[in-house]
Write an enzyme that holds these catalytic residues in place. Structure first.
Site, PDB file in Angstrom:
ATOM      1  N   SER A  71      -5.663   3.084  -1.004  1.00  0.00           N
ATOM      2  CA  SER A  71      -5.048   2.713  -2.277  1.00  0.00           C
ATOM      3  C   SER A  71      -6.029   1.897  -3.119  1.00  0.00           C
ATOM      4  O   SER A  71      -5.767   1.589  -4.263  1.00  0.00           O
ATOM      5  CB  SER A  71      -3.792   1.878  -2.030  1.00  0.00           C
ATOM      6  OG  SER A  71      -4.149   0.695  -1.337  1.00  0.00           O
ATOM      7  N   TYR A 103       4.037  -1.467  -3.514  1.00  0.00           N
ATOM      8  CA  TYR A 103       3.786  -2.529  -2.543  1.00  0.00           C
ATOM      9  C   TYR A 103       2.633  -3.461  -2.860  1.00  0.00           C
ATOM     10  O   TYR A 103       2.453  -4.473  -2.186  1.00  0.00           O
ATOM     11  CB  TYR A 103       3.615  -1.929  -1.132  1.00  0.00           C
ATOM     12  CG  TYR A 103       2.244  -1.377  -0.835  1.00  0.00           C
ATOM     13  CD1 TYR A 103       1.777  -0.245  -1.477  1.00  0.00           C
ATOM     14  CD2 TYR A 103       1.418  -1.991   0.096  1.00  0.00           C
ATOM     15  CE1 TYR A 103       0.519   0.250  -1.203  1.00  0.00           C
ATOM     16  CE2 TYR A 103       0.160  -1.492   0.378  1.00  0.00           C
ATOM     17  CZ  TYR A 103      -0.287  -0.369  -0.276  1.00  0.00           C
ATOM     18  OH  TYR A 103      -1.533   0.122  -0.006  1.00  0.00           O
ATOM     19  N   HIS A 147      -6.809   4.106  10.397  1.00  0.00           N
ATOM     20  CA  HIS A 147      -6.315   3.054   9.489  1.00  0.00           C
ATOM     21  C   HIS A 147      -6.844   1.707   9.956  1.00  0.00           C
ATOM     22  O   HIS A 147      -7.143   1.536  11.149  1.00  0.00           O
ATOM     23  CB  HIS A 147      -4.771   3.024   9.496  1.00  0.00           C
ATOM     24  CG  HIS A 147      -4.199   2.389   8.254  1.00  0.00           C
ATOM     25  ND1 HIS A 147      -4.223   1.040   8.027  1.00  0.00           N
ATOM     26  CD2 HIS A 147      -3.605   2.947   7.166  1.00  0.00           C
ATOM     27  CE1 HIS A 147      -3.654   0.783   6.850  1.00  0.00           C
ATOM     28  NE2 HIS A 147      -3.269   1.930   6.302  1.00  0.00           N
ATOM     29  N   GLY A 148      -6.943   0.751   9.062  1.00  0.00           N
ATOM     30  CA  GLY A 148      -7.261  -0.632   9.450  1.00  0.00           C
ATOM     31  C   GLY A 148      -6.070  -1.194  10.224  1.00  0.00           C
ATOM     32  O   GLY A 148      -4.925  -0.785   9.994  1.00  0.00           O
ATOM     33  N   ASP A 149      -6.327  -2.147  11.111  1.00  0.00           N
ATOM     34  CA  ASP A 149      -5.228  -2.637  11.953  1.00  0.00           C
ATOM     35  C   ASP A 149      -4.301  -3.614  11.216  1.00  0.00           C
ATOM     36  O   ASP A 149      -3.357  -4.140  11.797  1.00  0.00           O
ATOM     37  CB  ASP A 149      -5.762  -3.262  13.251  1.00  0.00           C
ATOM     38  CG  ASP A 149      -6.678  -4.453  12.983  1.00  0.00           C
ATOM     39  OD1 ASP A 149      -6.837  -4.830  11.795  1.00  0.00           O
ATOM     40  OD2 ASP A 149      -7.242  -4.995  13.955  1.00  0.00           O
ATOM     41  N   ASP A 150      -4.559  -3.829   9.918  1.00  0.00           N
ATOM     42  CA  ASP A 150      -3.724  -4.765   9.147  1.00  0.00           C
ATOM     43  C   ASP A 150      -2.306  -4.246   8.939  1.00  0.00           C
ATOM     44  O   ASP A 150      -1.405  -5.024   8.664  1.00  0.00           O
ATOM     45  CB  ASP A 150      -4.357  -5.029   7.775  1.00  0.00           C
ATOM     46  CG  ASP A 150      -4.629  -3.745   7.007  1.00  0.00           C
ATOM     47  OD1 ASP A 150      -5.190  -2.815   7.615  1.00  0.00           O
ATOM     48  OD2 ASP A 150      -4.273  -3.665   5.823  1.00  0.00           O
ATOM     49  N   THR A 159     -11.115  -5.514   7.500  1.00  0.00           N
ATOM     50  CA  THR A 159     -12.037  -6.506   6.928  1.00  0.00           C
ATOM     51  C   THR A 159     -11.466  -7.043   5.623  1.00  0.00           C
ATOM     52  O   THR A 159     -11.159  -6.267   4.716  1.00  0.00           O
ATOM     53  CB  THR A 159     -13.398  -5.843   6.579  1.00  0.00           C
ATOM     54  OG1 THR A 159     -13.703  -4.897   7.583  1.00  0.00           O
ATOM     55  CG2 THR A 159     -14.488  -6.869   6.442  1.00  0.00           C
ATOM     56  N   ASP A 165      28.539 -17.252 -23.569  1.00  0.00           N
ATOM     57  CA  ASP A 165      27.592 -16.206 -23.963  1.00  0.00           C
ATOM     58  C   ASP A 165      27.931 -15.708 -25.375  1.00  0.00           C
ATOM     59  O   ASP A 165      28.432 -14.607 -25.555  1.00  0.00           O
ATOM     60  CB  ASP A 165      27.692 -15.067 -22.920  1.00  0.00           C
ATOM     61  CG  ASP A 165      26.748 -13.921 -23.199  1.00  0.00           C
ATOM     62  OD1 ASP A 165      25.768 -14.112 -23.948  1.00  0.00           O
ATOM     63  OD2 ASP A 165      26.998 -12.821 -22.663  1.00  0.00           O
TER      64      ASP A 165
HETATM   65  C1  SPV Z   1      23.925  -9.761 -20.190  1.00  0.00           C
HETATM   66  O1  SPV Z   1      23.535  -9.710 -19.018  1.00  0.00           O
HETATM   67  O2  SPV Z   1      23.964 -10.821 -20.833  1.00  0.00           O
HETATM   68  C2  SPV Z   1      24.368  -8.540 -20.873  1.00  0.00           C
HETATM   69  C3  SPV Z   1      24.896  -7.439 -20.067  1.00  0.00           C
HETATM   70  O3  SPV Z   1      24.335  -8.508 -22.083  1.00  0.00           O
HETATM   71  S1  SPV Z   1      26.580  -7.685 -19.985  1.00  0.00           S
HETATM   72  O4  SPV Z   1      26.834  -9.045 -19.523  1.00  0.00           O
HETATM   73  O5  SPV Z   1      27.128  -6.685 -19.098  1.00  0.00           O
HETATM   74  O6  SPV Z   1      27.112  -7.528 -21.355  1.00  0.00           O
HETATM   75 MG    MG Z   2      23.967 -10.333 -22.976  1.00  0.00          MG
END
Ligand code: SPV
Ligand code: MG
Length: 431
Positions: free
Chosen positions: A9, A43, A89-92, A122, A203
């Site tokens: 990777s 990962y 593979h490395g042993d990590d 390493t 809210d």
């Molecule tokens: C929030 O997470 O504040 C959102 C999503 O606006 S909800 O609460 O579902 O409206």
């Molecule tokens: Mg919201």
């Protein structure tokens, strides 16, 4: 001549890689699998150079007979296709996130008499420095671009809410081993509901942007994953255009604004909360003004449609989302507070039939029987788990408070609390 398979990777070759490739090539004809970006980001850090260049890097090495692409962390497909006599593979990988991948590879090899050869891993100072830079320095422009990058890499992103530094760290670091790989969150949602609730406020767009930026800064200081900000209604267009530049400069990847006007209330109250939906044209103008104002190419504006919340039906949602995308929205969010995902599925079916490309975000709070895989199969690109770290913490805190009051001591709450030694070392001081 035996056949040998290794997978990489890395995008930086150091002496340890060269040494292990030499030893592998000495065992037989060596095929190198190069892991795709998509598999790597499950990962570890984002690759610095593209897959095509990483392939060239390995093709140019002596001892490498063939370079192929490995699409998953799991060796299942590579082993099925190449049936190597030996996997090196490395042993990590004996411990940590890759140990499940190792166990699977061992059993697949054992099925036909193949062999696993492990050489001592390493450590590379360069690799460690780059990983540290990635998560600590965390420059805004790098972080901001990550959401678009991830959307191009993965069909569907898993997003969890974060509302302070600690929950940011949980979203950043939580991982589970699943068959043949590792599952982690792709990004964070900074919810207006959780940000307000954590501050003891409703809210209703009462927590102002300055305060929300404090929360964002706290999270950004200790994490590197992309952040999607719940921007409520976006406020007045004249304010929105200034505010989004501030967010862009901080390294936020996307803002989602919802098509409501007047005193905003949380969508999960449903139609009963007496919410007003914005005029389509006016909301389109807000989106266009935002797109015109942003300075970077990476920043994204998602338009959140509340038609289903307000019982206006799927056709209304489709017409609005179509208009929002025409106005320049980089993506849409379709919200629903039904207990089943049916209306969201119907929206996704119709929207995808006419628009296969625009990213769609969904918020399965009330319809959380739907899995990310089911939503993704229907065309969702971002699944937001919008409030679950806060909601799961609150009952435990209430219970601890009540037990302490009842018994006049905290002993009875011990089982609800993490041990002192664990909290002391949860955040290492030398970090
Ligand atoms: C929030 O997470 O504040 C959102 C999503 O606006 S909800 O609460 O579902 O409206
Ligand atoms: Mg919201």
């Amino acid at each position: 001549m035996k056949t040998v398979y290794m997978c990489f990777s890395t995008d930086i070759l150091h002496s340890g890689h060269i040494a292990i490739i030499r030893r592998a090539a000495a065992l037989g004809e060596l095929t190198v699998g190069v892991l795709t970006d998509e598999a790597i980001v499950t990962y570890k850090r984002y690759p610095l150079i593209p897959l095509a260049e990483r392939i060239q890097l390995f093709e140019s090495l002596c001892g490498v007979q063939r370079v192929v692409v490995q699409k998953t962390l799991s060796y299942r497909d590579a082993i099925a296709q190449w049936k190597p006599d030996i996997v090196v593979h490395g042993d990590d990988w004996r411990t940590g996130v890759q140990s499940g991948v190792r166990a699977e590879a061992l059993s697949l090899l054992a099925a036909y008499g193949g062999e696993l050869v492990e050489f001592p891993y390493t450590h590379s100072a360069t690799e460690e420095t780059l990983s540290a830079l990635d998560s600590k320095l965390n420059m805004p422009e790098v972080r901001r671009a990550r959401l678009r990058r991830l959307l191009a890499l993965k069909p569907c992103l898993s997003v969890m809410e974060a509302h302070n530094g600690l929950t940011g760290l949980i979203v950043e670091n939580a991982s589970v081993e699943v068959e043949g790989g590792v599952r982690r969150f792709d990004a964070m949602w900074v919810s207006s509901l959780c940000d307000s609730t954590a501050k003891g406020k409703p809210d209703i767009e009462l927590v102002d942007l300055t305060s929300r930026i404090h929360t964002l800064e706290e999270i950004m200081e200790v994490t590197a994953k992309p952040i999607i900000l719940d921007g409520d209604t976006g406020g007045l267009t004249e304010h929105f255009v200034f505010n989004l530049r501030t967010l862009e400069r901080l390294g936020i990847s996307a803002i989602i604004i919802e098509d409501k006007v007047g005193l905003k209330k949380n969508s999960l109250f449903g139609a009963d909360a007496g919410q007003l939906q914005a005029d389509t044209q006016a909301f389109c103008e807000k989106i266009s003004a935002g797109k015109k104002a942003q300075r970077s190419k990476d920043f994204m504006i998602f338009a959140r449609c509340e038609s289903l919340i307000l019982n206006r039906g799927v056709q209304d949602a489709l017409a609005r989302c179509r208009a929002y995308v025409r106005a320049g929205a980089d993506g849409v969010m379709i919200h629903s507070c039904r207990e089943t995902p049916d209306e969201v599925y119907e929206f996704l079916r119709l929207f995808r039939a006419e628009d296969p490309a625009t990213p769609v975000a969904v918020v399965p709070t009330t319809y959380n029987t739907a899995t990310e895989a089911e939503l993704a199969a229907r065309g969702a690109n971002i699944v937001i788990h919008a409030n679950h770290l806060l909601r799961s913490a609150f009952p435990a805190m209430m219970k601890t408070a009540e037990l302490t009051l009842r018994y006049g001591r905290t002993r009875e709450a011990d089982e609800l609390c993490m041990p002192i030694r664990d909290i002391l070392t949860l955040i290492p001081a030398e970090d």
